[in-house]
Scaffold this motif. Structure first.
Motif, PDB file in Angstrom:
ATOM      1  N   VAL A  13      39.272  34.386  37.087  1.00 18.62           N
ATOM      2  CA  VAL A  13      40.233  34.606  38.168  1.00 18.62           C
ATOM      3  C   VAL A  13      41.264  35.624  37.693  1.00 18.62           C
ATOM      4  O   VAL A  13      41.869  35.458  36.628  1.00 18.62           O
ATOM      5  N   TRP A  63      42.753  36.143  47.045  1.00 19.19           N
ATOM      6  CA  TRP A  63      41.428  35.523  47.001  1.00 19.19           C
ATOM      7  C   TRP A  63      40.563  36.017  48.159  1.00 19.19           C
ATOM      8  O   TRP A  63      41.070  36.415  49.210  1.00 19.19           O
ATOM      9  N   ILE A  83      45.816  28.276  48.493  1.00 20.76           N
ATOM     10  CA  ILE A  83      45.914  28.799  47.142  1.00 20.76           C
ATOM     11  C   ILE A  83      47.394  28.851  46.727  1.00 20.76           C
ATOM     12  O   ILE A  83      48.280  28.437  47.460  1.00 20.76           O
ATOM     13  N   ALA A 102      40.103  37.177  43.666  1.00 18.57           N
ATOM     14  CA  ALA A 102      39.498  36.037  42.986  1.00 18.57           C
ATOM     15  C   ALA A 102      38.314  35.513  43.780  1.00 18.57           C
ATOM     16  O   ALA A 102      38.343  35.473  45.014  1.00 18.57           O
ATOM     17  N   ALA A 156      46.055  36.642  41.073  1.00 16.63           N
ATOM     18  CA  ALA A 156      45.732  35.703  42.158  1.00 16.63           C
ATOM     19  C   ALA A 156      46.413  34.357  41.976  1.00 16.63           C
ATOM     20  O   ALA A 156      46.441  33.549  42.908  1.00 16.63           O
TER      21      ALA A 156
END
Length: 346
Positions: free
Chosen positions: A42, A211, A246, A317, A46
């Motif tokens: 990742v 993301w 997220i 991500a 992010a």
């Protein structure tokens, strides 16, 4: 007679298999971490702030507007002289929503009482903690939101007390929130929540900052509407973006990157619909039409998604996790909703 008997036996056996209950996990062995697939790391860009020991982070968006996250879901709240206006109530954050509000209220000497709860849309993963705030909270949502929640009949998501069709300005404790409905996107009731005095837009389950979308394009119910939503969002003046998922807030640059990502998928899909030859798949599988279609579309998805995955690894991500399924749903929409690649038999 033997052929008929064999055929009947085959059909009876097939019916027995179809009728037999499927016992989840009966044949599955426990997953081993060593056997699970590897994915790209990742990107640090992010990631959001770390959660505390109770499993949440709460921070200021601007002035008296705050957001709270468990690093997967997000809610927001506005403190006012007359109480707190809450925006969504994800069950994964649950009681930590009130703890976050209590923390901010104690730090700033303001009320911690939630008086209003605005629903972004009807999905349980964003509203399933609504009932925690009792019966004396004024709940607000789109008219379609009320219809869908009445249909779902979920006690954790009481239907809204106040509804609107296209626009509503909410005034609470000297604060102003602009609510608007610009057509279906993720769901038929998903709304735009604008905080004009706080340079912020909240639009849930459309762009997830940093993301790629969740599986199958966020499971969007209206793909063309969802593709069009970012442009509508960008028409608002805002600096901060609350996407509902997220661990961090978004920016206008995040939206620009997301729009390019979707545009790249759309462009790849249009090429795949023209350039991937279906012939070998139907030759191979003969009268098993579903096998031919499955492998043909898998080839189209790969053709369209592989360059996008390569381009966005390290940028967004999970580009290698969900781009292919998002590409499939967009391919189906372009094929079925827009008619691209459709051929009329001569």
């Amino acid at each position: 007679m033997t052929s008929t008997t064999n055929r009947r036996s085959f059909l009876a056996a097939g019916a027995a298999v179809a009728a037999a209950p499927v016992v989840a996990g009966a044949l599955a062995s426990p997953a081993s971490a060593d056997e699970l697939p590897d994915y790209a790391p990742v990107p640090p860009s992010a990631l959001g702030p770390a959660v505390n020991a109770q499993g949440y982070f709460v921070g200021r968006v601007q002035k008296n507007l705050y957001w709270v996250t468990d690093s997967t879901y997000q809610a927001a709240f506005l403190t006012t002289k007359d109480g707190v206006v809450l925006f969504d109530a994800p069950p994964s954050i649950g009681q930590n929503i009130q703890r976050a509000i209590d923390q901010i209220a104690a730090e700033n000497g303001v009320s911690n009482k939630v008086t209003h709860l605005v629903y972004s849309h009807h999905h349980a993963d964003h509203l399933g903690a609504s009932s925690l705030f009792g019966k004396h909270v004024t709940r607000i949502g789109h008219t379609e939101n009320k219809r869908l929640l009445a249909r779902d009949n979920d006690p954790t998501r009481p239907v809204p007390d106040v509804t609107f069709e296209t626009r509503r300005t909410l005034h609470v404790g000297g604060e102003r929130i602009e609510l608007a409905y610009h057509g279906t996107n993720h769901t038929p009731d998903n709304i735009y929540i604008h905080f004009p005095d706080h340079d912020t837009l909240m639009l849930v389950d459309v762009m997830l900052p940093g993301w790629v979308p969740f599986d199958f394009f966020n499971i969007n119910e209206d793909v063309p509407g969802s593709i069009a939503a970012p442009a509508k969002a960008m028409a608002y003046p805002w600096k901060h973006y609350i996407g509902g998922h997220i661990g961090r807030l978004g920016t206008r640059q995040d939206m620009t990157v997301y729009r390019q990502y979707i545009d790249d998928i759309v462009a790849g899909v249009k090429l795949a619909l023209v350039n991937v030859d279906p012939t070998p798949f139907f030759v191979k599988y003969g009268n098993n039409a579903w096998a031919a279609v499955k492998e043909y579309q898998a080839a189209q998805v790969k053709y369209a998604s592989d360059p996008v995955i390569k381009k966005y690894l390290g940028v967004l991500a999970a580009a290698d996790v969900y781009t292919a399924t998002t590409t499939f749903l967009i391919l189906e929409s372009i094929r079925l909703d827009l008619g691209v690649g459709s051929q009329v038999h001569p």
